[in-house]
Design a protein around this motif. Sequence first.
Motif, PDB file in Angstrom:
ATOM      1  N   LYS A   1      -6.909   8.018 -12.088  1.00 51.47           N
ATOM      2  CA  LYS A   1      -8.008   7.062 -12.160  1.00 51.47           C
ATOM      3  C   LYS A   1      -7.728   5.961 -13.176  1.00 51.47           C
ATOM      4  N   GLU A   2      -6.445   5.821 -13.513  1.00 46.84           N
ATOM      5  CA  GLU A   2      -6.139   4.816 -14.530  1.00 46.84           C
ATOM      6  C   GLU A   2      -6.459   3.419 -13.988  1.00 46.84           C
ATOM      7  N   PRO A   3      -7.139   2.600 -14.792  1.00 53.36           N
ATOM      8  CA  PRO A   3      -7.446   1.262 -14.320  1.00 53.36           C
ATOM      9  C   PRO A   3      -6.193   0.384 -14.342  1.00 53.36           C
ATOM     10  N   LEU A   4      -6.233  -0.671 -13.549  1.00 54.90           N
ATOM     11  CA  LEU A   4      -5.138  -1.633 -13.563  1.00 54.90           C
ATOM     12  C   LEU A   4      -5.115  -2.307 -14.921  1.00 54.90           C
ATOM     13  N   PRO A   5      -3.933  -2.450 -15.542  1.00 55.23           N
ATOM     14  CA  PRO A   5      -3.935  -3.141 -16.827  1.00 55.23           C
ATOM     15  C   PRO A   5      -4.433  -4.571 -16.659  1.00 55.23           C
ATOM     16  N   ARG A   6      -5.128  -5.078 -17.677  1.00 55.30           N
ATOM     17  CA  ARG A   6      -5.720  -6.399 -17.547  1.00 55.30           C
ATOM     18  C   ARG A   6      -4.870  -7.475 -18.198  1.00 55.30           C
TER      19      ARG A   6
ATOM     20  N   GLU B   1       0.821  -1.211   0.000  1.00 54.17           N
ATOM     21  CA  GLU B   1       0.000   0.000   0.000  1.00 54.17           C
ATOM     22  C   GLU B   1       0.856   1.261   0.000  1.00 54.17           C
TER      23      GLU B   1
END
Lengths: 417, 231
Positions: free
Chosen positions: B226-231, B148
Amino acid sequence: MSDAGGRADIVIGMVMGTDSPPVHDLADSIAGGMKEYFPQYSWKLAKASLYPPCQSPEEELVSLPMQRFGVHHVTYPWHGVPAKTNGYRAIFEYARQKQAKVCLLLDPEQAGFQKNWIDALVRPGIHSKYDLVTPVNNGAARQHSISGNLLAPIIRALFGRGPRQPMSSELAISAKLLNRLLSRHDWDSAVARYTPELWITFIAAAEQFRVAESTVSPSEIPAGGMPISRQTAIAQIVGGLFELLEQYEHRWPTAENENEVADLFGQPFSGAGESVGNDGLTYLGHFVEAFPSLQSHWRLILTPHTFAEVESFLQAIQRGESGRYLADAAWVRIVYEVASAWRRRILPRSQVLGLFTPLLLGRLGSFSLKTQWMEQAETDAELARLVKYFEALQPAFQRLWQGQSLKALPHHGQDAA
Amino acid sequence: MSPPLHAIEELRLAFYGAVSGVLPRLIAAALLLLGSWLVAASARWAMNRAARTEWVERLLIRSGVLSGLVEPSLAASRRFVADVIYWSILLGGAAFALALLSDPFASRLVAFVLVLLPNMLLGVGIVLGAWWLGRYWSRSTLIWMANEGIHYPWRWAALVRFSVLAGGIAIASEATGFATLLIRSSFLILLAGITYVTAQALLPLIQIYVESAFRREDAEQRGLGKEPLPR
């Protein structure tokens, strides 16, 4: 042709969350796509809820201004924590009831959806009898970096097949695969609940269903922030992958793999890759910060040689070298050794997954930096080379997984790849 | 018989008397010692052999024996556990051998140990359990905090481990009735200290959290972070 009595050749399903955007435009596109590409087939649009409906399905249906599409609200009785799987299950049950040949799952949050996606995803299934068709979003190899660096290569190395984007929310599923999924008893398992798309694609690859891929335009999932922390998300994905590996270990190849890359429909993309939301430095920073705290525990789950590779990667970052890249061979050994540590419970499994998180972010960060100026074809070649490493070390990984010496993985000049 | 010869004869008789009185016990004690050495050596050999199996390796790692060593390695932890077993058996045998020689101190010691043994085992069990639990929780804390990005994860992990161990010692003392007053008082003082330190630490943490919440809100308004975690 949207409603043709009790049967439907194609069922298109969406799982709606409470904060899902209105799907009028999406429904319009779907209707347009079906009319244009599959006018001869009957089809139905099914909508399932992520949460138990507070209204009766009929009330909800009436309240929706989409009746003209004949949207069918489907539910499956369930208890417990809301999960996408419940919605998928309801849609699958509905598709089976309608004797659908293909069930297409779409993500209502997918802003990049275009009506030609319907053609790209449904056609291989309905005409060429593929059991699972997944999208390959043009220019998005860097966006799908967990898939490209971890999920797809390991699935391909162990089962000889598998799509490049096993976590895509858009999937076309045949009646055969759908029946197989519905016959399973692990719908409530953690992997099915947290990573349902990975669960579906993994099963299809491991049980040797026919898998195809279709190129579509870039994905545009609007950024909404993650409802869970990054480490929880990674633990769910990686933990799900390891659980599936354990579940299907009896199906791993005993001899050299007969690799069969999923058939690709559509034109491979050429041009620059898409930019991604981070520049890789954020992830590298996370790895560097975590190193001093976690290094003593990494020594417990990694071999000394692999740990030395991690250390030299850190030193390269700290020196600010341009080639600060966690090498493919080192990365593959990290993945295989961590998977074996998880399997052998060298530390509690949740802790092994937590220890893997900074290593994964380090790799994703360095991959992102390395490929940021590359053409898509070059990035694809990088990922294809990584798959070769995973395949080359796969026999050694099997021995390690089954409890042989912690030094079972070859290193230095021994790498077969 | 001349007096000197008489004296020698008396000495000889006394010696034979003493030897004939002590010898059987001496032989028995020596045999016991030898037996315990044989058992200890066999146990050490068996441990060294068994520790090469996967489940014992795993047990060594998970129990924390391995990471508790100065230079952690499977071979070192195997040797460590085997040596602990060897010396425990050998020292136990030596204590009983001493008791056979009717040494009053040794006899009292053995009797004392035998009477206290169940209590001792209970206390040691509780402390070891607390030590293991403390290790588990502190490692979980460390991993979670490091992931974290929270500062000083080692310190927090050490605090967790120390608190659990201190709690375990306090419980063990209550359960065995050993130095109850002393340990209870120490525990209360320690608890007060921890409460004070935590309160002192929480204030800046709350401040940082509030500030970062405002910053995040600001960044969200500007569409950042706010970038999403890459999938």
